[in-house]
Design a protein around this motif. Sequence first.
Motif, PDB file in Angstrom:
ATOM      1  N   PHE A  51      39.573  38.797  55.481  1.00  0.00           N
ATOM      2  CA  PHE A  51      40.827  38.430  56.149  1.00  0.00           C
ATOM      3  C   PHE A  51      41.469  37.223  55.471  1.00  0.00           C
ATOM      4  N   ARG A  52      40.696  36.185  55.218  1.00  0.00           N
ATOM      5  CA  ARG A  52      41.236  34.964  54.622  1.00  0.00           C
ATOM      6  C   ARG A  52      41.676  35.183  53.183  1.00  0.00           C
ATOM      7  N   LEU A  53      40.934  36.010  52.466  1.00  0.00           N
ATOM      8  CA  LEU A  53      41.303  36.298  51.081  1.00  0.00           C
ATOM      9  C   LEU A  53      42.659  36.988  51.009  1.00  0.00           C
ATOM     10  N   GLU A  76      41.643  32.831  40.759  1.00  0.00           N
ATOM     11  CA  GLU A  76      42.075  31.554  41.332  1.00  0.00           C
ATOM     12  C   GLU A  76      41.893  31.523  42.849  1.00  0.00           C
ATOM     13  N   LYS A  77      42.335  32.572  43.519  1.00  0.00           N
ATOM     14  CA  LYS A  77      42.292  32.584  44.987  1.00  0.00           C
ATOM     15  C   LYS A  77      40.866  32.706  45.516  1.00  0.00           C
ATOM     16  N   MET A  78      40.035  33.503  44.851  1.00  0.00           N
ATOM     17  CA  MET A  78      38.651  33.634  45.311  1.00  0.00           C
ATOM     18  C   MET A  78      37.862  32.351  45.057  1.00  0.00           C
ATOM     19  N   SER A  79      38.096  31.707  43.938  1.00  0.00           N
ATOM     20  CA  SER A  79      37.430  30.436  43.646  1.00  0.00           C
ATOM     21  C   SER A  79      37.820  29.379  44.680  1.00  0.00           C
ATOM     22  N   LEU A  89      38.900  29.958  47.811  1.00  0.00           N
ATOM     23  CA  LEU A  89      38.373  30.324  49.124  1.00  0.00           C
ATOM     24  C   LEU A  89      36.868  30.100  49.222  1.00  0.00           C
ATOM     25  N   LEU A  90      36.127  30.507  48.215  1.00  0.00           N
ATOM     26  CA  LEU A  90      34.665  30.449  48.267  1.00  0.00           C
ATOM     27  C   LEU A  90      34.103  29.106  47.788  1.00  0.00           C
ATOM     28  N   ARG A  91      34.965  28.267  47.214  1.00  0.00           N
ATOM     29  CA  ARG A  91      34.569  26.948  46.730  1.00  0.00           C
ATOM     30  C   ARG A  91      33.462  27.032  45.687  1.00  0.00           C
ATOM     31  N   GLU A  92      33.610  27.998  44.796  1.00  0.00           N
ATOM     32  CA  GLU A  92      32.725  28.156  43.643  1.00  0.00           C
ATOM     33  C   GLU A  92      33.524  28.884  42.564  1.00  0.00           C
ATOM     34  N   HIS A  93      33.064  28.795  41.329  1.00  0.00           N
ATOM     35  CA  HIS A  93      33.792  29.433  40.231  1.00  0.00           C
ATOM     36  C   HIS A  93      33.547  30.945  40.264  1.00  0.00           C
ATOM     37  N   ILE A  94      34.632  31.706  40.392  1.00  0.00           N
ATOM     38  CA  ILE A  94      34.551  33.160  40.457  1.00  0.00           C
ATOM     39  C   ILE A  94      35.327  33.765  39.293  1.00  0.00           C
ATOM     40  N   GLU A  95      34.701  34.720  38.618  1.00  0.00           N
ATOM     41  CA  GLU A  95      35.372  35.493  37.573  1.00  0.00           C
ATOM     42  C   GLU A  95      35.159  36.969  37.862  1.00  0.00           C
ATOM     43  N   VAL A  96      36.244  37.695  38.083  1.00  0.00           N
ATOM     44  CA  VAL A  96      36.132  39.120  38.378  1.00  0.00           C
ATOM     45  C   VAL A  96      36.300  39.930  37.089  1.00  0.00           C
ATOM     46  N   THR A  97      35.565  41.024  37.013  1.00  0.00           N
ATOM     47  CA  THR A  97      35.661  41.944  35.875  1.00  0.00           C
ATOM     48  C   THR A  97      36.164  43.277  36.399  1.00  0.00           C
ATOM     49  N   GLY A  98      37.283  43.747  35.853  1.00  0.00           N
ATOM     50  CA  GLY A  98      37.925  44.950  36.366  1.00  0.00           C
ATOM     51  C   GLY A  98      37.380  46.239  35.781  1.00  0.00           C
TER      52      GLY A  98
END
Length: 267
Positions: free
Chosen positions: A86-88, A40-43, A45-54
Amino acid sequence: MCVEIPLLHRYFLRLSYNGTDYSGWQFQRNSITIQQIINEKMSLLLREHIEVTGCGRTDAGVHASKFYAHFMSLKDDLDTDAKVLFRLNKILPYAIAIQKITKVPEKAHARFHAYSRTYEYHICRVKDPFGPYLHWELTDLLTIDLMNEGAKILLGYDDFIAFSKTSDVKTTICKLTQAEWKIKIGEEGTAQEGKEIGYVFTITSNRFLRNMVRAIVGTLVDVGREKISLADVHRIIQSKERSQAGTSVPAQGLFLKEILYPKEFNL
């Protein structure tokens, strides 16, 4: 008419988190998880859909001193733009911290390319008002020499289904390279400075089964309490039955400490 496919760049995040208030890493409906928050936070901040894989799936209440996750982005400078990191961190909750963003090879995978994982389990024998959610408070005096003998037995096996919460996996084979207990000493400047205040268990393997570490710790604590013998440890592993092993110890004492990847990832 040709449609231009946007170029995506692959990155690794290195992060740490306090899992106390989260239902583990993996996304779950109707629960708050680490993965969900970062997506949610990365999407945002970056204004694009982000999905992280752990790199793994820690359970509810489990912590990570070092954790890796990969993601794809349209942006090509996330590893060099210090403002992004920093912003993230400014918009992430206090319990989640991102230390580094690294651009990696296109097919690099946070979970499948990790070849070594290390966990620690912390037991404290004294009341600690600053860390009740960072260890298991257990006042019992344990026989650490016996627990270490039990830990050595683990290194002679590779099938750990007896310590697994589920058998619904392709394999229950794990290659352990370290299993060791040490006395925990009170930190400098505290009331317990220099005193023996508990125990720390360290275990390293190429992979772990669900709930495996906590079940192993519960079994070895039974050895330290002299409730079961070293011969029983062999029997439990050979039985391949979860019901034969010790109880699953509380989640808050468990930390993912280290993950190793191929050198070419430059992590």
